[in-house]
Design an enzyme around this catalytic site. Structure first.
Site, short mmCIF file in Angstrom:
data_model
loop_
_atom_site.label_atom_id
_atom_site.label_comp_id
_atom_site.label_asym_id
_atom_site.label_seq_id
_atom_site.Cartn_x
_atom_site.Cartn_y
_atom_site.Cartn_z
CG HIS A 42 -5.62 -1.58 9.00
ND1 HIS A 42 -5.76 -0.36 9.62
CD2 HIS A 42 -4.29 -1.73 8.80
CE1 HIS A 42 -4.56 0.17 9.78
NE2 HIS A 42 -3.66 -0.63 9.30
CG ASN A 90 -8.51 -0.79 12.36
OD1 ASN A 90 -7.61 -1.44 11.84
ND2 ASN A 90 -9.04 0.27 11.79
CG ASP A 120 -0.24 -0.33 2.52
OD1 ASP A 120 1.01 -0.32 2.54
OD2 ASP A 120 -0.91 -0.62 3.50
#
Ligand code: GLP
Length: 531
Positions: free
Chosen positions: A138, A136, A67
């Site tokens: 991800h 969280n 990413d």
């Protein structure tokens, strides 16, 4: 999912680097999926050493990073482009032409995503994908969502990720709001995956990886359907037990929590002196350590916590570094927070508002206490934040409060205030049922006022209606100030259930969710465990 549990971060990095190097040795032309974040840095360091000593050769590999923030200039020192250059690429014998990172500078992100996905396919797919994991859950930047976008795409970062990643930027405002990320299907098509997790901040999400569930709101759980995933994590991230201690004026409650499962609860009388209180906590911890793998202690204490010390009015604590004292004597990392804040945390993790991110807990007792939870975390608890009982609701002829102010909400909405008002009304109406009960018992209480209400006593009804008005005015202010997903009410009087809640709801906005605590006095120790 295979799990390799390591003693610490270094061991985790060493193991991961070993597997990474083995992949390249077996297939020098490997296509490698790379990750950023602080977790893989140790592994990259080890790989650099191995490359320098000639143990591993990067000249044949092709890499695709997971990413990149969007938009971001490549030369920004927080871009993943810079990260890879600094932490790996400029230290090894890799052919930079064969390294790929989504272009955060592109004017056409949709096209960039399509091309990125195509390039991965053309390279023959990823042989080994390295992943870190967000707090969280991800992976890459595939944030929790009801349905997850499958292939490389442009995505918006959640507030919690922006907050978690703000540590790398000047401030949260500097963190780009979007990113280009490989999708879940892109990641899942890798032949082999190594997932790295380190530190206690990942323990909740690691616990989710170790149970049976798959849930798009914790994207990493989808990895459980992949045939070849190895989770390498250090002990801090691995499920271990946490001890929660809730110190009250009358008793101290203990709770042992593993992941989010409550394993043990106990309650002892609160001794008089500070030393005795600390001794009691230490003794109980030592006992429980024999039975559970306790790795951390959380303490909820009454009073104001400021500058790392607590000062309480109803306990002998004065500028006391309670967490430090307990940590030194138990050899366990210890955190402390205000007891009402802990209870609020307990509610959002274990109570009937687990579906909420933001709640306010309102405890109706001798006073009115409470805690504010924002993004499933305690709102800054220094000084008097969260002291909702001291919202001023009457400026003109306000009732005097022990805090020195006049008109504080707790002087109207606490049980003590309710009882005081009822005694006043009973005295003024000698023939009322309320007064009969008062004379019979020699006192009034929440329960006794409800006895009069059950007998339809108009005097009690009037007192109750006034009490509900007081309650509603504060709740409305809280709702306006914090906009919570729900307000949770706790304290003895809430055990009256619908008798209290139904008429209260009539005085509140329709869309405001009001819940009665299902945990009640257990919320504090459970929440403390999660500190
Ligand atoms: C970022 C990255 C993720 C990474 C996560 C965790 O959000 N996009 O790929 O796994 O951070 O970072 P850290 O390892 O610093 O906890």
């Amino acid at each position: 999912m295979r799990v390799i549990l390591c003693e610490n971060y270094d061991e985790m990095s060493e193991k991961a680097a070993g597997m990474f190097a083995a992949q390249i040795t077996l297939k020098p032309e490997s296509v490698l999926g790379l990750a950023t974040g602080s977790t893989p840095v140790g592994m990259y360091k080890r790989l650099i050493e191995m490359n320098k000593s000639g143990t591993v050769d990067f000249s044949g590999v092709t890499t695709f990073n997971l990413d990149e923030y969007y938009p971001i200039k490549r030369d920004n020192n927080q871009s993943y482009f810079t990260f890879m250059k600094d932490n790996l690429f400029s230290h090894i014998n890799i052919d930079l032409k064969k390294t790929h990172i989504p272009n955060g500078e592109t004017k056409n992100p949709v096209k960039e995503c399509e091309q990125y996905e195509k390039m991965i396919r053309q390279a023959g797919g990823v042989d080994l994908q390295i992943l870190g994991i967000g707090q969280n859950g991800h992976i890459g930047f595939n944030e929790p969502d009801a349905s997850l976008n499958s292939f490389t795409h442009l995505t918006s970062l959640t507030d919690s990720t922006i907050k978690a990643n703000a540590r790398f930027f000047e401030s949260a405002n500097e963190v780009p709001k979007q990113a280009i990320t490989m999708g879940i299907a892109t990641i899942m098509s890798a032949k082999k995956i190594i997932l790295l997790a380190s530190g206690a901040s990942k323990s909740r999400v690691v616990a989710e990886l170790l149970n049976d569930g798959i849930n798009t709101s914790i994207p990493a759980t989808l990895l459980k359907t992949h045939p070849d995933v190895v989770l390498i994590c250090d002990k801090d991230a691995y499920l271990g037990a946490k001890l929660g201690v809730d110190i009250g004026g009358t008793n101290i409650k203990f709770a042992v929590v593993e992941g989010e499962n409550v394993k043990y609860k106990a309650c002892v009388d609160t001794p008089k002196t500070t030393d005795e209180i600390i001794d009691t906590i230490v003794k109980e911890t030592k006992k429980l350590k024999k039975e559970y793998k306790i790795k951390a202690i959380g303490i909820g204490t009454p009073g104001v916590i400021s500058g790392g010390t607590v000062t309480a009015t109803n306990l002998p604590f004065k500028d006391l570094a309670l967490d430090v004292e307990v940590a030194q004597r138990t050899d366990l990392p210890t955190n402390m927070d205000n007891d009402a804040n802990c209870a609020a945390l307990g509610e959002v993790i274990f109570g009937n508002t687990t579906d909420c991110d933001n709640i306010v807990l309102v405890t109706l007792g001798t006073g009115v206490g409470g805690g504010v939870i924002v993004n499933r975390q305690i709102m800054a608890s220094n000084k008097s934040a969260g002291e909702i009982g001291h919202i001023i609701i009457d400026m003109k002829d306000g009732r005097e409060c022990a805090c020195g102010e006049k008109g504080c909400w707790e002087q109207y909405a606490s049980i003590s205030a309710f009882v005081k008002d009822a005694v006043h009304a009973a005295n003024a109406n000698p023939d009322s049922v309320l007064n009969k009960i008062y004379e019979r018992e020699g006192r009034l209480s929440g329960r006794l006022i409800f006895e009069a209400l059950n007998e339809k006593c108009p005097v009690a009804e009037e007192v109750f209606d006034q009490y509900l008005e007081y309650l509603a005015v504060g709740i409305k202010s809280i709702a306006m100030a914090f906009g919570p997903d729900a307000i949770v009410l706790a304290g003895g009087i809430t055990k009256e259930g619908d008798k209290l809640i139904k008429p209260l709801r009539k005085k509140l906005p329709k869309d405001l969710r009001i819940e009665v605590s299902t945990l009640q006095s257990d919320a504090g120790s459970l929440g403390a465990a999660m500190l």
